[in-house]
Design a protein around this motif. Structure first.
Motif, PDB file in Angstrom:
ATOM      1  N   TYR A   2       0.840  -1.189   0.000  1.00 52.24           N
ATOM      2  CA  TYR A   2       0.000   0.000   0.000  1.00 52.24           C
ATOM      3  C   TYR A   2       0.884   1.251   0.000  1.00 52.24           C
ATOM      4  CZ  TYR A   2      -3.181   3.660   1.511  1.00 52.24           C
ATOM      5  OH  TYR A   2      -3.895   4.822   1.581  1.00 52.24           O
ATOM      6  N   ASP A  13      -8.401   1.429  -3.434  1.00 54.31           N
ATOM      7  CA  ASP A  13      -9.555   2.267  -3.046  1.00 54.31           C
ATOM      8  C   ASP A  13     -10.206   1.738  -1.771  1.00 54.31           C
ATOM      9  OD1 ASP A  13      -9.079   3.815  -5.232  1.00 54.31           O
ATOM     10  OD2 ASP A  13     -10.639   2.917  -6.490  1.00 54.31           O
ATOM     11  N   ASP A  14     -10.386   0.396  -1.729  1.00 55.61           N
ATOM     12  CA  ASP A  14     -10.991  -0.227  -0.532  1.00 55.61           C
ATOM     13  C   ASP A  14     -10.152   0.049   0.711  1.00 55.61           C
ATOM     14  OD1 ASP A  14     -13.023  -1.195  -2.024  1.00 55.61           O
ATOM     15  OD2 ASP A  14     -12.331  -3.278  -2.082  1.00 55.61           O
ATOM     16  N   GLN A  16      -7.957   2.452   1.154  1.00 55.76           N
ATOM     17  CA  GLN A  16      -7.978   3.882   1.506  1.00 55.76           C
ATOM     18  C   GLN A  16      -9.241   4.226   2.294  1.00 55.76           C
ATOM     19  OE1 GLN A  16      -7.102   5.654  -2.298  1.00 55.76           O
ATOM     20  NE2 GLN A  16      -5.040   6.225  -1.648  1.00 55.76           N
ATOM     21  N   GLU A  17     -10.334   3.629   1.877  1.00 53.16           N
ATOM     22  CA  GLU A  17     -11.591   3.877   2.576  1.00 53.16           C
ATOM     23  C   GLU A  17     -11.504   3.353   4.016  1.00 53.16           C
ATOM     24  OE1 GLU A  17     -15.024   2.378   0.536  1.00 53.16           O
ATOM     25  OE2 GLU A  17     -16.316   2.867   2.232  1.00 53.16           O
ATOM     26  N   HIS A  18     -10.946   2.139   4.150  1.00 56.05           N
ATOM     27  CA  HIS A  18     -10.819   1.559   5.494  1.00 56.05           C
ATOM     28  C   HIS A  18      -9.903   2.422   6.372  1.00 56.05           C
ATOM     29  CE1 HIS A  18     -10.158  -1.273   8.769  1.00 56.05           C
ATOM     30  NE2 HIS A  18      -8.853  -1.060   8.602  1.00 56.05           N
ATOM     31  N   SER A  20      -9.165   5.513   6.182  1.00 59.17           N
ATOM     32  CA  SER A  20      -9.743   6.813   6.565  1.00 59.17           C
ATOM     33  C   SER A  20     -10.689   6.676   7.760  1.00 59.17           C
ATOM     34  CB  SER A  20     -10.470   7.436   5.375  1.00 59.17           C
ATOM     35  OG  SER A  20     -11.603   6.653   5.063  1.00 59.17           O
ATOM     36  N   LEU A  21     -11.155   5.446   8.013  1.00 55.06           N
ATOM     37  CA  LEU A  21     -12.101   5.230   9.122  1.00 55.06           C
ATOM     38  C   LEU A  21     -11.461   4.538  10.329  1.00 55.06           C
ATOM     39  CD1 LEU A  21     -15.060   3.902   6.925  1.00 55.06           C
ATOM     40  CD2 LEU A  21     -14.877   6.193   7.928  1.00 55.06           C
ATOM     41  N   CYS A  22     -10.263   3.992  10.136  1.00 51.04           N
ATOM     42  CA  CYS A  22      -9.654   3.182  11.199  1.00 51.04           C
ATOM     43  C   CYS A  22      -8.457   3.917  11.815  1.00 51.04           C
ATOM     44  CB  CYS A  22      -9.202   1.837  10.624  1.00 51.04           C
ATOM     45  SG  CYS A  22      -8.352   0.824  11.837  1.00 51.04           S
TER      46      CYS A  22
END
Lengths: 71, 208
Positions: A2, A13-14, A16-18, A20-22
């Motif tokens: 990554y 993308d998946d 990055q989304e994770h 941003s929330l973790c």
């Protein structure tokens, strides 16, 4: 992978989304990036030009080898 | 072979110099040495950590390169080929000094999972500013020294010198997944060592 952006775009993308929330993953990633940046800065400071005496010594030895090969 | 002036050699491309050097044009070989000596000397400093060993590595690498030049096929850049010779020489030096090449001192810091949450202090954007902190500089140095030789080499080649995993795999005769795994483990190892700094900073004291 990554960190090096070597992942497939969908997976990237998946992730990055994770991230941003973790909070833990975010912290892990930031410290990894800082580790690399600090190591680069450390090495940058450590390195420099070849000392003239070192370079001259090497060329001296190379020239001895050239002569030996001619014999 | 037609002899050309040293100043004219400086204008030749690397592959032209290699071809001339292969035909025993010593001036051409020396131009290649001049162009690459700083890279190899600095690689020596990074892998071996001191000026004396870096100077030895520099000399040994170019002497080896001179003898091996007829075998250089030009499939990679000349400098990449030199890195290959230099890293092999560095491994030999590490073996002589009994520096572990592949085994970590302790496996406890090798987790590939995030190891908890960190309160990251307010970092400057310029990492060089942090290196003014002598304790941090020493912590980085000790952490890098604690990396097994082959891991340190792969970390330096990938994250400091900017070689791709494919290039390193060819240079060191390793598979691409093995290189990626070692890059990752080196980063995690260093990051875990530095995490003390990330967590607390030095004002609260760091147990090295």
């Amino acid at each position: 992978m990554y960190l090096d952006r070597e992942l497939d775009q969908i997976l990237l993308d998946d992730l990055q989304e994770h991230i941003s929330l973790c909070e833990n993953c975010m912290a892990f990633l930031k410290t990894m990036e800082k580790t690399i940046a600090l190591s680069r800065a450390y090495y940058h400071k450590k390195c420099g030009r070849v000392p003239k005496s070192v370079s001259e010594h090497m060329f001296y030895h190379l020239r001895i080898i050239y002569k030996k090969r001619k014999i | 072979m037609e002899q050309i002036h040293t100043k004219a050699l400086a204008l030749l491309k690397e592959n032209e110099l290699v071809e001339r050097a292969k035909k025993h044009d010593h001036a051409a070989f020396e131009e290649l040495v001049k162009r690459n000596q700083a890279k190899i000397y600095n690689l020596g400093l990074k892998l071996l950590g001191n000026k004396e060993d870096a100077a030895d590595l520099l000399q040994e690498t170019f002497i080896n390169a001179y003898y091996a030049l007829p075998k250089f096929e030009g499939k990679s850049a000349f400098s990449t080929w030199l890195y290959r010779i230099a890293t092999n020489n560095a491994f030999m030096k590490m073996r002589k000094k009994k520096i572990p090449l592949v085994r970590f001192e302790s496996e406890k810091n090798d987790s590939e999972q995030p190891t908890g949450s960190f309160n990251i202090p307010d970092w400057s954007n310029d990492p060089r500013a942090h290196l003014k902190n002598e304790e941090l500089r020493m912590l980085i140095e000790r952490s890098i020294d604690a990396l097994p030789g082959k891991y340190r080499t792969i970390f330096v080649l990938h994250d400091i010198e900017g070689f791709s995993t494919e290039e390193i795999s060819k240079m060191l005769n390793l598979s691409v997944p093995a290189v990626k795994s070692r890059v990752h483990r080196s980063r995690v190892f260093l990051r875990d060592r530095l995490s003390q700094y990330f967590r607390t900073g030095f004002k609260q004291g760091v147990n090295l």
